[in-house]
Design a protein around this motif. Structure first.
Motif, short mmCIF file in Angstrom:
data_model
loop_
_atom_site.label_atom_id
_atom_site.label_comp_id
_atom_site.label_asym_id
_atom_site.label_seq_id
_atom_site.Cartn_x
_atom_site.Cartn_y
_atom_site.Cartn_z
N GLY A 58 32.10 48.97 35.89
CA GLY A 58 32.59 47.60 36.06
C GLY A 58 33.24 47.04 34.81
N THR A 59 32.80 47.50 33.65
CA THR A 59 33.40 47.04 32.40
C THR A 59 34.83 47.57 32.27
OG1 THR A 59 31.18 47.10 31.42
CG2 THR A 59 33.03 46.91 29.90
N ASN A 60 35.00 48.84 32.54
CA ASN A 60 36.35 49.43 32.52
C ASN A 60 37.25 48.76 33.55
OD1 ASN A 60 35.70 52.99 31.81
ND2 ASN A 60 35.70 51.18 30.49
N THR A 185 34.70 45.03 40.52
CA THR A 185 33.27 45.09 40.79
C THR A 185 32.65 46.28 40.06
OG1 THR A 185 31.58 44.78 42.51
CG2 THR A 185 33.19 46.52 42.91
N SER A 186 31.32 46.34 40.11
CA SER A 186 30.57 47.41 39.46
C SER A 186 29.67 48.07 40.49
CB SER A 186 29.70 46.82 38.34
OG SER A 186 28.68 47.74 37.97
N PHE A 187 29.53 49.38 40.38
CA PHE A 187 28.60 50.12 41.26
C PHE A 187 27.39 50.61 40.47
CE2 PHE A 187 32.88 51.11 43.21
CZ PHE A 187 32.78 50.13 44.21
N ALA A 190 21.85 48.95 40.22
CA ALA A 190 21.13 47.73 40.62
C ALA A 190 22.04 46.63 41.17
CB ALA A 190 20.33 47.20 39.44
N LYS A 191 23.35 46.86 41.23
CA LYS A 191 24.26 45.82 41.76
C LYS A 191 24.15 45.79 43.28
CE LYS A 191 25.90 45.35 37.56
NZ LYS A 191 26.36 44.30 36.70
N PRO A 192 24.70 44.76 43.93
CA PRO A 192 24.57 44.68 45.40
C PRO A 192 24.99 45.97 46.12
CG PRO A 192 25.43 42.62 44.56
CD PRO A 192 25.35 43.56 43.38
C1 LIG Z 1 27.17 44.58 35.46
C2 LIG Z 1 28.24 43.64 35.10
C3 LIG Z 1 29.43 44.06 34.50
C4 LIG Z 1 29.65 45.46 34.00
O1 LIG Z 1 29.49 46.46 34.94
P1 LIG Z 1 29.14 47.97 34.44
O2 LIG Z 1 29.39 48.79 35.66
O3 LIG Z 1 27.72 47.96 34.00
O4 LIG Z 1 30.08 48.30 33.35
C5 LIG Z 1 30.42 43.13 34.27
N1 LIG Z 1 30.25 41.84 34.60
C6 LIG Z 1 29.11 41.38 35.17
C7 LIG Z 1 29.00 39.94 35.53
C8 LIG Z 1 28.06 42.27 35.42
O5 LIG Z 1 26.92 41.81 35.97
#
Ligand SMILES: *Cc1c(COP(=O)(O)O)cnc(C)c1O
Length: 377
Positions: A58-60, A185-187, A190-192
């Motif tokens: 999600g950061t990338n 979004t991030s996978f 623990a994300k949704p």
């Molecule tokens: C988790 C998260 C990210 C980063 O996602 P990663 O997959 O861990 O890099 C970015 N923004 C928010 C608000 C997050 O909760």
């Protein structure tokens, strides 16, 4: 009790997940293979946008959006002061300047009035060029995109939706990750919607930005892999993660989103008698949350650390999201503050999140609420 019981989810989905993993192992097609393409189509359709491009995390995904827009030195990027570090980190990593904005005390999301004030301050100072609003869908609730879109259009700013926690949320039936000019979004597990490692995705309706992001995620490729036309990243989703996500997306669509909403409703009902000691999460009219977190705000009179200790003694995990506002992070100690952010400062002292996930039982929510009640009353 687990804070987010991913092992229980696996037990429910085991037959399909095991099969999906074995199929990928046998296919020999491990990076950006057929499951990745299929998943991208399913995600784009679910969210309701033209393009979905998966990536390494999600950061990338956020970085790819900023690169597609050419954000860098001298640019001001407005970020909520109350969020996960990555929302602001990516801005600084690109050489741009994060401008921290206060949040709404009930929704935890970026505050529109404070945002307008921050934009005005940056313009008045005349050093940085206002470029982007990062609107985070914190704890599963979409930001106030109606108002944010008006501000973005009026000020000529791009809207980047950080939907790392927001996947599955909605406003008037429109799905999260479709509100930004680009959304991410991030996978993270623990994300949704989580995989079994790192993963992420970028969403956009723009053909032009989609092409740029496709290039940036694979070493700035041009017409082929060994034609490199810009400096990019290596940020791809594995076929294995994509195949797992296909199974999980099905479960998410079929029952998980509904089940986690039922769990949140049970908490709301059970905690009603404690509302003189704490404030329940607010979901505004027309909004839907995917409940990445169920976050309470304690009254000043309650000692958060001793409450958490009392819960822990009964085997109940709780976590503080987030104990430090961005503007107070050591890494940002030299960043100029354009506006005050008293709400973010206050929330960081008073919030705490309870265990929640689609597979939490009625009995477990009762155990949590009874423990809270016996400590608070
Ligand atoms: C988790 C998260 C990210 C980063 O996602 P990663 O997959 O861990 O890099 C970015 N923004 C928010 C608000 C997050 O909760």
């Amino acid at each position: 009790m687990e804070f987010r019981d991913l092992k229980r989810q696996y037990r429910h989905l085991k037959a399909d997940i095991d099969q999906a993993m074995v199929d990928v192992a046998a296919s020999g097609d491990y990076i950006m293979g057929a499951p990745v393409k299929a998943l991208e189509c399913e995600l784009a359709e679910y969210v309701g946008v033209k393009h979905c491009l998966t990536c390494g995390n999600g950061t990338n995904a956020l970085t790819l959006a900023l690169k597609a827009w050419g954000i860098g030195k001298g640019d001001a990027v407005f970020v909520p002061d109350f969020t996960f570090f990555a929302s602001a980190e990516v801005v600084a990593l690109e050489g741009a300047t994060p401008v921290f904005v206060d949040v709404n005390p009930r929704t935890f999301n970026i505050d529109s009035a404070n945002l307008e004030q921050a934009v005005a301050e940056v313009k008045r100072e005349g050093v940085l060029r206002p470029r982007v609003i990062v609107a985070v869908d914190l704890f599963g609730l979409p930001a106030d995109f109606g108002t944010l879109r008006t501000i973005a259009d009026h000020e000529g700013l791009l809207l980047l939706e950080d939907g790392a926690q927001g996947f599955g949320g909605s406003i008037d039936g429109q799905r999260a990750c479709s509100f930004g000019d680009i959304a991410t979004t991030s996978f993270f597990p623990a994300k949704p919607l989580g995989c079994y490692g790192d993963g992420g995705a970028v969403f956009t309706d723009s053909d032009e930005w989609a092409l740029l992001i496709e290039s940036y995620r694979v070493h700035g490729k041009g017409s082929n892999k060994y034609d490199n036309v810009r400096i990019g990243l290596n940020s791809r989703l594995d076929s294995l993660q994509a195949a797992i996500l296909q199974v999980k997306l099905n479960a998410f669509r079929n029952h998980e989103l509904q089940d986690v909403n039922l769990a949140a409703q049970r908490y709301n009902t059970l905690l009603q008698p404690l509302t003189d000691k704490l404030t329940l999460p607010l979901i505004p009219q027309g909004f839907g949350s995917s409940w990445a977190q169920y976050t309470l705000i304690l009254n000043d009179s309650v000692n958060r650390a001793s409450l958490q200790a009392a819960l822990k003694e009964k085997g109940i995990p709780s976590i503080v999201y987030y104990p430090t506002p961005m503007s107070r992070q050591t890494a940002f100690q030299h960043v100029h503050h354009y506006v005050e952010t008293p709400i973010a400062q206050r929330l960081s002292q008073l919030v705490f999140s309870l265990p929640i996930h689609p597979y939490i039982t009625q009995t477990e929510t009762e155990i949590v609420c009874n423990a809270l009640e016996s400590h608070l009353i």
